[in-house]
Every structure is written in structure tokens, then in C-alpha cells.
Motif scaffolding. Structure first.
Motif, PDB file in Angstrom:
ATOM      1  N   ALA A  74       0.829  -1.209   0.000  1.00  0.00           N
ATOM      2  CA  ALA A  74       0.000   0.000   0.000  1.00  0.00           C
ATOM      3  C   ALA A  74       0.867   1.265   0.000  1.00  0.00           C
ATOM      4  O   ALA A  74       0.628   2.194  -0.774  1.00  0.00           O
ATOM      5  CB  ALA A  74      -0.917   0.000   1.226  1.00  0.00           C
ATOM      6  N   VAL A  75       1.890   1.281   0.853  1.00  0.00           N
ATOM      7  CA  VAL A  75       2.761   2.464   0.957  1.00  0.00           C
ATOM      8  C   VAL A  75       3.458   2.739  -0.374  1.00  0.00           C
ATOM      9  O   VAL A  75       3.468   3.869  -0.870  1.00  0.00           O
ATOM     10  CB  VAL A  75       3.811   2.271   2.081  1.00  0.00           C
ATOM     11  N   LEU A  76       4.038   1.685  -0.983  1.00  0.00           N
ATOM     12  CA  LEU A  76       4.770   1.874  -2.248  1.00  0.00           C
ATOM     13  C   LEU A  76       3.829   2.262  -3.384  1.00  0.00           C
ATOM     14  O   LEU A  76       4.148   3.137  -4.189  1.00  0.00           O
ATOM     15  CB  LEU A  76       5.532   0.596  -2.611  1.00  0.00           C
ATOM     16  N   ALA A  77       2.673   1.605  -3.447  1.00  0.00           N
ATOM     17  CA  ALA A  77       1.717   1.917  -4.518  1.00  0.00           C
ATOM     18  C   ALA A  77       1.299   3.380  -4.448  1.00  0.00           C
ATOM     19  O   ALA A  77       1.325   4.104  -5.452  1.00  0.00           O
ATOM     20  CB  ALA A  77       0.495   1.014  -4.410  1.00  0.00           C
ATOM     21  N   MET A  78       0.938   3.830  -3.239  1.00  0.00           N
ATOM     22  CA  MET A  78       0.486   5.208  -3.078  1.00  0.00           C
ATOM     23  C   MET A  78       1.628   6.192  -3.350  1.00  0.00           C
ATOM     24  O   MET A  78       1.467   7.171  -4.074  1.00  0.00           O
ATOM     25  CB  MET A  78      -0.024   5.432  -1.652  1.00  0.00           C
ATOM     26  N   GLY A  79       2.785   5.915  -2.764  1.00  0.00           N
ATOM     27  CA  GLY A  79       3.921   6.829  -2.904  1.00  0.00           C
ATOM     28  C   GLY A  79       4.373   6.980  -4.342  1.00  0.00           C
ATOM     29  O   GLY A  79       4.612   8.089  -4.827  1.00  0.00           O
ATOM     30  N   LEU A  80       4.482   5.851  -5.062  1.00  0.00           N
ATOM     31  CA  LEU A  80       4.984   5.891  -6.438  1.00  0.00           C
ATOM     32  C   LEU A  80       3.972   6.516  -7.388  1.00  0.00           C
ATOM     33  O   LEU A  80       4.328   7.309  -8.255  1.00  0.00           O
ATOM     34  CB  LEU A  80       5.364   4.474  -6.905  1.00  0.00           C
ATOM     35  N   VAL A  81       2.684   6.169  -7.224  1.00  0.00           N
ATOM     36  CA  VAL A  81       1.644   6.754  -8.083  1.00  0.00           C
ATOM     37  C   VAL A  81       1.580   8.271  -7.884  1.00  0.00           C
ATOM     38  O   VAL A  81       1.521   9.047  -8.845  1.00  0.00           O
ATOM     39  CB  VAL A  81       0.273   6.107  -7.793  1.00  0.00           C
ATOM     40  N   CYS A  82       1.628   8.672  -6.621  1.00  0.00           N
ATOM     41  CA  CYS A  82       1.565  10.104  -6.304  1.00  0.00           C
ATOM     42  C   CYS A  82       2.772  10.844  -6.884  1.00  0.00           C
ATOM     43  O   CYS A  82       2.631  11.923  -7.471  1.00  0.00           O
ATOM     44  CB  CYS A  82       1.525  10.272  -4.792  1.00  0.00           C
ATOM     45  N   THR A  83       3.943  10.252  -6.735  1.00  0.00           N
ATOM     46  CA  THR A  83       5.162  10.858  -7.285  1.00  0.00           C
ATOM     47  C   THR A  83       5.058  10.975  -8.799  1.00  0.00           C
ATOM     48  O   THR A  83       5.429  11.998  -9.383  1.00  0.00           O
ATOM     49  CB  THR A  83       6.400  10.003  -6.915  1.00  0.00           C
ATOM     50  N   LEU A  84       4.513   9.948  -9.441  1.00  0.00           N
ATOM     51  CA  LEU A  84       4.398   9.908 -10.904  1.00  0.00           C
ATOM     52  C   LEU A  84       3.518  11.037 -11.420  1.00  0.00           C
ATOM     53  O   LEU A  84       3.930  11.839 -12.270  1.00  0.00           O
ATOM     54  CB  LEU A  84       3.839   8.548 -11.345  1.00  0.00           C
ATOM     55  N   TYR A  85       2.294  11.149 -10.881  1.00  0.00           N
ATOM     56  CA  TYR A  85       1.402  12.170 -11.456  1.00  0.00           C
ATOM     57  C   TYR A  85       1.785  13.585 -11.040  1.00  0.00           C
ATOM     58  O   TYR A  85       1.512  14.548 -11.753  1.00  0.00           O
ATOM     59  CB  TYR A  85      -0.081  11.847 -11.199  1.00  0.00           C
ATOM     60  N   THR A  86       2.422  13.732  -9.873  1.00  0.00           N
ATOM     61  CA  THR A  86       2.881  15.060  -9.465  1.00  0.00           C
ATOM     62  C   THR A  86       4.040  15.527 -10.337  1.00  0.00           C
ATOM     63  O   THR A  86       4.107  16.688 -10.745  1.00  0.00           O
ATOM     64  CB  THR A  86       3.323  15.053  -7.982  1.00  0.00           C
ATOM     65  N   THR A  87       4.959  14.605 -10.648  1.00  0.00           N
ATOM     66  CA  THR A  87       6.136  14.941 -11.458  1.00  0.00           C
ATOM     67  C   THR A  87       5.764  15.201 -12.910  1.00  0.00           C
ATOM     68  O   THR A  87       6.284  16.124 -13.548  1.00  0.00           O
ATOM     69  CB  THR A  87       7.178  13.803 -11.388  1.00  0.00           C
ATOM     70  N   LEU A  88       4.840  14.407 -13.442  1.00  0.00           N
ATOM     71  CA  LEU A  88       4.479  14.545 -14.859  1.00  0.00           C
ATOM     72  C   LEU A  88       3.505  15.692 -15.109  1.00  0.00           C
ATOM     73  O   LEU A  88       3.651  16.454 -16.061  1.00  0.00           O
ATOM     74  CB  LEU A  88       3.861  13.247 -15.373  1.00  0.00           C
ATOM     75  N   GLY A  89       2.491  15.808 -14.256  1.00  0.00           N
ATOM     76  CA  GLY A  89       1.382  16.726 -14.559  1.00  0.00           C
ATOM     77  C   GLY A  89       1.427  18.072 -13.879  1.00  0.00           C
ATOM     78  O   GLY A  89       0.617  18.949 -14.188  1.00  0.00           O
ATOM     79  N   GLY A  90       2.355  18.262 -12.919  1.00  0.00           N
ATOM     80  CA  GLY A  90       2.459  19.557 -12.257  1.00  0.00           C
ATOM     81  C   GLY A  90       1.248  19.894 -11.400  1.00  0.00           C
ATOM     82  O   GLY A  90       0.441  19.024 -11.060  1.00  0.00           O
ATOM     83  N   LEU A  91       1.105  21.178 -11.066  1.00  0.00           N
ATOM     84  CA  LEU A  91       0.035  21.604 -10.151  1.00  0.00           C
ATOM     85  C   LEU A  91      -1.350  21.353 -10.742  1.00  0.00           C
ATOM     86  O   LEU A  91      -2.298  21.044 -10.022  1.00  0.00           O
ATOM     87  CB  LEU A  91       0.195  23.083  -9.809  1.00  0.00           C
TER      88      LEU A  91
END
Length: 631
Positions: A164-181
Motif C-alpha cells: 500500500a505504501v509503495l503503490a500510493m507513494g509511487l503513483v503520487c510521485t508519478l502524477y505530481t512529477t508529470l502533470g504539475g500543479l
């Protein structure tokens, strides 16, 4: 876990949880590949200042409606009753003041980071101190806010902890890094809807099983869970009307007034009016969230009465009790437990994605750009994305550190609360007191932080000295636990309800209600800052950067002749209109963004240079410098 078998998720539950992650990722990819494709820092960090009122307001709501709060509020109501609901009173001033004081100042200065304001008002040292304090606050917080709900979920349902921790952390990092604010705001909108759906499902099904809302209310009344108005003025009482309604205002100001994660959303709005409207729209939404938390707690009480799963040993902490209740209610309804878990982790996602984005912004704008002024736009954008990615990995690292901290984790949430108050005090010192200088600001901030840590650590040590029951204390609409100490699963050591002698002296300070922490620490900053400023030579009005002081004293002392108000430094640049050069940044802030505004900015710069050549007076030179910095 007591004498019951651990409840497990079914395939539909995992499918719904997976859909949340996939949908969040798709939103990030959409904004990475559409529009300007995140090619400028303006688009990546501020969504091109193009957001409308509704998504901004829902994002404001989601940012501090963390998973910790979703678990904590019902548990608070179940244990203590509905006194906590009076926190809603504090939302009036807690959102009106940011709307009409903080937003006009920040928006008209055309900032990217809230801490740019501190340099314009004081100096670069104050700006860096504010930035470093914020980074320290958020880095410690974000790992814990991801790990704690996953730990509770694992304890009750056997849901894989690190999966759960890795899934949430990695998904969140992915869309924040790619899509911005832009991606962060629109995923917040989606996640807010999921949060509402999850909580409503629990309330509707739970109330139906208890015999309807009328029966729920009757049982709550009989069990003395419907609290009356408690007007006890004692600040050491945990929850009273004054604690919640007045102390809560300062807590709300620390979050909705000066926190970078929220300020960034205001600044991403198309116009100042849209930013102000987002504050108004979030107000009823906050009330709805608070009511949902209260109703869920009452439905829990209707189901279990005084025989809680915690007392029976089915679970070990109160936040686990909420999850146990959800699994119990949805026992024969496959898919609905997954909806609540999606709701829970939507809270975590919206909070940590905001943390990544705001941390990347302050690091870029406050710590890198000032020292690398020649950096190209393309390189700055790439570096901003790299920072968002780096903070995502730091979050996962902090989640791992949180798992090793054990009981020390109690202090991790509290550090967030300790730091919020002094930062609020620093901004208030600059915005409301024109004579405050940079020396006063630095000494005030240090004094506020010292006071915050002294009370926080003293509170922790004094509570550890006496064994006390574990009970929750979590703000349903804000970042959790502004001051009180919490365990790894968001519980707080609360003194026994049995009669005890009233604390005096320093002990009374240690027993201060957590809701007064923000008010106490911010007031410390203001008082110390003003005293030091007066001793070291107060700032003169002509030395103030235009637009950095809100004329609150000028408005309050309107009955005095202007010459006396000038002596008191109460006629501030925000209210000045004679000099067009001072009001240009504010007029421009009202315009929409894009090519037309860029041309307008170039024209203003040219006019200002001509004016400076024609009349090179010190005040004009200052305004010209500020204009360049602010824009």
C-alpha cells in the motif's frame, strides 16, 4: 487481535482500490501530454495561473483532509461526543481572513512562493529561514501521513503494508512529477468525490443497520454523546466552545492563510476574485466534511454503545476501531470496504501530492533561483520536475524511517503543529505591523519555535511520566494534531477523566489544549518581534516595499487625522493610490494571464524606466526594483 478473526478484503475491494490509483495516474498523464505540456515553471508550479474557482476550492479542501483525519474524527465523536463539532464556528473567520487579507496581498504581489513575500517585506535571510522551517515541517510530516493509515489498515484487514505504501507513494510521485500543479488540483477534485462517497456509504449503510437515523440519534442522546455548549474559558480544557471556536481560528489561519500548499492554489487562480471565491466555496464544503465525520462517529456509537471493539480487545487503537467498524458494517457487501479504503487513501494522496508540489516550488523559487538568476526556463522546469520526483522518493524514505521510529513517532505529527504557529506569526508580524524590521522577524521566529518545542516536548515528557489511556484527537478538516503528541497510529495521550488537581505554573503551560498552540506560538512571534524591532530601530514607512503591509491599523484608527496615522506608520502602501507606480502590480494582478499580459508587463517596465530617468528619486528606484522582483 482479541478473539475475532482478522477481516480480509475480497477481489472487488482490491479492484476498486486499483481503479483509484489508475484514475489518478491517468489525470497526471493527461496534463503531462496536453496544453503546454508542463514546459514552463509557470505551468508546472502554478498551472499557468489559469484555474477556476471550483477545482481550486475542492483542492483546498482535499489538501488537509488527510487519511489521519478521516480515521480520527469519528473516533473522537464516538469517545467524547459532538463537542468537537463546534470547530465549525472557527471556519467563519478562519476562511474570511485569508480571503480578504492574505489573498489580496499575495496575489497582487504576483508571487510563486509565499516565502518570496518575506524577502520583499524583510530580507533574504528571513525568507530562507521561513523556507527551511517549512521544508523541515513538511518532510517529517509527509512520510508519517502515508505510513500511519497503511499501518492501521494492515493491522485490521491484513492489507499488505508496504504494498500500500509503495503503490500510493509511487503513483503520487508519478502524477505530481508529470502533470504539475494542474494534475495535483484535478486529482484532488476526483479524490474529494471519492472521499465523500466512501464516508456517505458508511453512514447510510451503518444507519440503516442500526434502525435509521432517528434511532442513531436516540441512542446517542441516551449515551450522552450529544454535547451541549461548553463555555468554560479554561485554556487547559481540551475541547470547549472557546478552544474550538477561537483557538481553531488560528489553526485555520496557519493552514488556509500562509501555508505554501494552500497559497499556491490561490496563486494558480485566473483572477484575484476567483481566488477569493474559492475560499467562500470551501466554507460549506468544510462544514459538510465536519458533519460527515460527526455522523460517522454517532453511527459507530449506535452500533457498539459503550462496548467498543477497543475495550473488547478486537483492536488496539482508536483509529483501528474506525476501520474495524467499516469492515463490520460492510461484512456482507463486497466492494464497499474497497470504496472506503479508496476514500482513506484519497485523503493520503491529496495531502502528500500537495506536499511534493509545494516543496518543489519553495526549493526552486527560494533556494535555487535567487542564487542562479541566469538559469534558462527549460532548465528551471526540468529541475522543478526533478525536485518533485526527489521529494516523492524522500517521502517513501520517511515512511520507512517512520516504521523504525516506534514510540518516537509520537513527536513526528507534533512537529507539524509546532511549526505552523510560528510561521503564521512571522507573516502576521510583517503584514500587520509596519514598524517590524528584519531583526525583529528573525528573533521572533526563533523565539516562537523555541516556545513551541519547549511546550511540545514538556507536554510529551509530562504525559509519559504518568500512564494514561490512549484516545484520539484529530482535526477532521486540517492537518492532524496541531501540537499534541501522537503515537504511530495517530492516537494521543490524554489525561484520565478522573478528578485531578488543576495544573499550575509551567505544568499549566504543558497542559494547554492543542487547539491553542497555534495562537500561543504565533502571538509569541509577534510580541517578541515587535519588542526587538522597537529596540533596534523600527522600520520607517518610506522604507517599506509597496504592497507588503495590509492597512489593518490604518483602517482601525480611521478616526485619527492622517498626520498622526503617518507618525504611527499606519498609512501603508497597500492603501496608497496617488503614485501610479506603486499600484501597477495590483492593477496587473486583476488582468488575466497570457501573451496580452506579458506585453502589458513589458510596456509597464518601459514606462517605469522612462519615469525613473526623468525623476530618479529614491522612492521610485525602490518601486522599480520591487516591480522586477515581484513580477
Amino acid at each position: 487481535m482479541g478473539d475475532v478473526v482478522q477481516m480480509h478484503f475480497t477481489t472487488p475491494d482490491y479492484v476498486i482500490f486499483a481503479l483509484l490509483l489508475v484514475a489518478s495516474t491517468c489525470i497526471g498523464l493527461f496534463y503531462a501530454l496536453s496544453g503546454g505540456r508542463q514546459r514552463t515553471t509557470q505551468e508546472f508550479l502554478l498551472a499557468d495561473r489559469s484555474m477556476s474557482c471550483l477545482p481550486v476550492s475542492l483542492s483546498l479542501l482535499a489538501t488537509f483532509q488527510s487519511a489521519v483525519a478521516i480515521l480520527g474524527a469519528p473516533s473522537e465523536i464516538y469517545t467524547y461526543g459532538t463537542q468537537y463539532w463546534f470547530l465549525g464556528v472557527s471556519y467563519f473567520l478562519g476562511l474570511l481572513i485569508p480571503a480578504h487579507v492574505f489573498i489580496p496581498v499575495f496575489y497582487r504581489l504576483r508571487l510563486t512562493s509565499a516565502y518570496e513575500y518575506l524577502e520583499l517585506r524583510f530580507n533574504k535571510t528571513v525568507r530562507i529561514m521561513g523556507t527551511v522551517t517549512f521544508i523541515f515541517q513538511m518532510v517529517i510530516y509527509m512520510g508519517v501521513v502515508l505510513y500511519a493509515p497503511a499501518l492501521a489498515l494492515n493491522a485490521v484487514t491484513g492489507f499488505d503494508l508496504w504494498g500500500a505504501v509503495l503503490a500510493m507513494g509511487l503513483v503520487c510521485t508519478l502524477y505530481t512529477t508529470l502533470g504539475g500543479l494542474k494534475a495535483v488540483i484535478w486529482t484532488d477534485v476526483f479524490q474529494t468525490i471519492v472521499m465523500f462517497a466512501g464516508q456517505l456509504a458508511v453512514i447510510i449503510v451503518g444507519a440503516h443497520q442500526a434502525g435509521g437515523m432517528g434511532e442513531v440519534w436516540r441512542k446517542a442522546m441516551n449515551g450522552s454523546r450529544i454535547a451541549s455548549l461548553d463555555l468554560n474559558p479554561d485554556p487547559t480544557e481540551r475541547h470547549t466552545f472557546w478552544t474550538l471556536g477561537v483557538g481553531g481560528v488560528f489553526l485555520m489561519l496557519a493552514l488556509y492563510g500562509v501555508n505554501q500548499a494552500q497559497v499556491q492554489r490561490y496563486l494558480s487562480s485566473r483572477t484575484e476574485r476567483e481566488a477569493v471565491m474559492s475560499c467562500y466555496v470551501v466554507f460549506p464544503c468544510q462544514q459538510v466534511v465536519l458533519c460527515l465525520g460527526c455522523l460517522m462517529g454517532l453511527v459507530m456509537y449506535a452500533r457498539y454503545g459503550e462496548e467498543s471493539p477497543l475495550d473488547k480487545g478486537y483492536v488496539k487503537t482508536n483509529d483501528q476501531m474506525v476501520l474495524y467498524f467499516v469492515m463490520d458494517v460492510f461484512r456482507d457487501l463486497p466492494g464497499l470496504p474497497g470504496l472506503f479504503v479508496a476514500c482513506l487513501f484519497s485523503g493520503a494522496l491529496s495531502t502528500i501530492s500537495s506536499a511534493f508540489n509545494s516543496l518543489a516550488t519553495v526549493t526552486m523559487e527560494d533556494l535555487i533561483k535567487p542564487f542562479c538568476p541566469a538559469m534558462t526556463e527549460a532548465k528551471a522546469t526540468l529541475l522543478s520536475k526533478g525536485l518533485a520526483l526527489a521529494y516523492g522518493l524522500v517521502c517513501l524514505t520517511m515512511a520507512y524511517v517512520a516504521s523504525l521510529m516506534g514510540s518516537v513517532l509520537q513527536a513526528a505529527f507534533s512537529i507539524f503543529g509546532m511549526v505552523g504557529g510560528p510561521l503564521l506569526g512571522l507573516f502576521c508580524l510583517g503584514m500587520f505591523f509596519p514598524w517590524a524590521n528584519s531583526t525583529g522577524a528573525i528573533v521572533g521566529l526563533v523565539a516562537g519555535l523555541a516556545m513551541a518545542f519547549w511546550i511540545g516536548i514538556g507536554n510529551f515528557v509530562s504525559r509519559m511520566a504518568v500512564p494514561t489511556p490512549l484516545l484520539p484527537i484529530i482535526n477532521a478538516t486540517t492537518m492532524p494534531l496541531r501540537g499534541n503528541m501522537t503515537t504511530a497510529v495517530m492516537t494521543t495521550l490524554i489525561t484520565s477523566i478522573t478528578a485531578k488537581p488543576k495544573p499550575t505554573g509551567v505544568q499549566a503551560l504543558y497542559n494547554l489544549s492543542y487547539l491553542w498552540y497555534s495562537a500561543h506560538n504565533s502571538t509569541t512571534v509577534v510580541i517578541v518581534g515587535l519588542i526587538v524591532s522597537l529596540l533596534t530601530g523600527p522600520m520607517k514607512e518610506k522604507d517599506l516595499t509597496p504592497g507588503t503591509v495590509y492597512p489593518v491599523l490604518g483602517n482601525l484608527l480611521f478616526f485619527l487625522p492622517e498626520r498622526y496615522r503617518e507618525k504611527l506608520c499606519c498609512v501603508t502602501p497597500l492603501s496608497h493610490k496617488p503614485k501610479a507606480i506603486n499600484t501597477q502590480p495590483y492593477q496587473m494582478a486583476q488582468e488575466s494571464n497570457g501573451v496580452a499580459q506579458h506585453k502589458e508587463e513589458e510596456k509597464i517596465e518601459k514606462d517605469k524606466k522612462d519615469e525613473e530617468r526623468a525623476s530618479p528619486q529614491p522612492s521610485c528606484r525602490l518601486a522599480h526594483t520591487v516591480q522586477e522582483t515581484a513580477l
